[in-house]
Design a protein around this motif. Sequence first.
Motif: not given
Length: 324
Positions: A168, A172, A264-265, A268, A287
Amino acid sequence: MLEQVILYTIILGFLISVVLSPFFIPFLRRLKFGQSIREEGPKSHQKKTGTPTMGGIMILLSITVTTLVIINKFSDVSVEVFLLLFVTLGYGLLGFLDDFIKVVMKRNLGLTSKQKLIGQIIIAVVFFIIFIQHDFSTVVRVPGTELSFDLGWFYFVFLLFMLVGGSNAVNLTDGLDGLLAGSSAISFGAFAVLAWNQSQYDVAIFSVAVVGAVLGFLVFNAHPAKVFMGDTGSLALGGAIAAIAIMLKLEILLVIIGGIFVLETLSVIIQVISFKTTGKRVFKMSPLHHHYELVGWSEWRVVVTFWTVGLLFAVIGIYIEVWM
């Protein structure tokens, strides 16, 4: 001899992607497998609507063919390589279904979050069953130290978190032309170095095959992109990099080498928590790469900056494992 094998691997992976693309991209265009761009995304992205997606198929073909050709030429396919290919193709198939629903059935969100999560968990469960049957270690080591912990059966939860979270997180990151292709080439390259350092040459060959495949894809994915990899490619790459970290017993080091994916995660997660608790957004958009676009950076500047930061993370990761 081994150095030549690594060189042959990256060249073959690169060439397969480069040779496939001029034939495959028009094929995707004829099938009208074009990307739908979210309306809430940056306005500059709307011109990308219709760009062929599902280019991850080319990456998967290149990785699989390259790995099997090179491995079979010099040795037998090991359990490690089988598991790496299983995860890569398994998550790639899941991404393909997601892309297919988006572009063919015209349902912009593809698979539901629940459907995707169930698929990711099933692949992780099969991976763990094979993993444990072949007596792979459930010890987790803290990089750069002598500390290690045997998680026993709890390692399954840890492994599940890594595979699902890794796929995941990488997914993203796939939001700008060339961003994920370049970032993943750097991360897989770092793991290839570490696999070589551990004398796990099969894992090194697989890692380098990925590097060659994504660099070949980058020729056509760099700005302005002629093709996107879609979830077919991004979910597969995320699963693959997590599986490599597991095979090398460098699970924790993935957080550093895959630092771009982690950032990036986190962007979010922070954005969602902040908006739901305070009604305010920390970033202009998540993101993180979209935030910098809306700040005024050009797409190419964002991509090159993220590649540079990713390279720094990779060097730090190698330094911690090899020299500390």
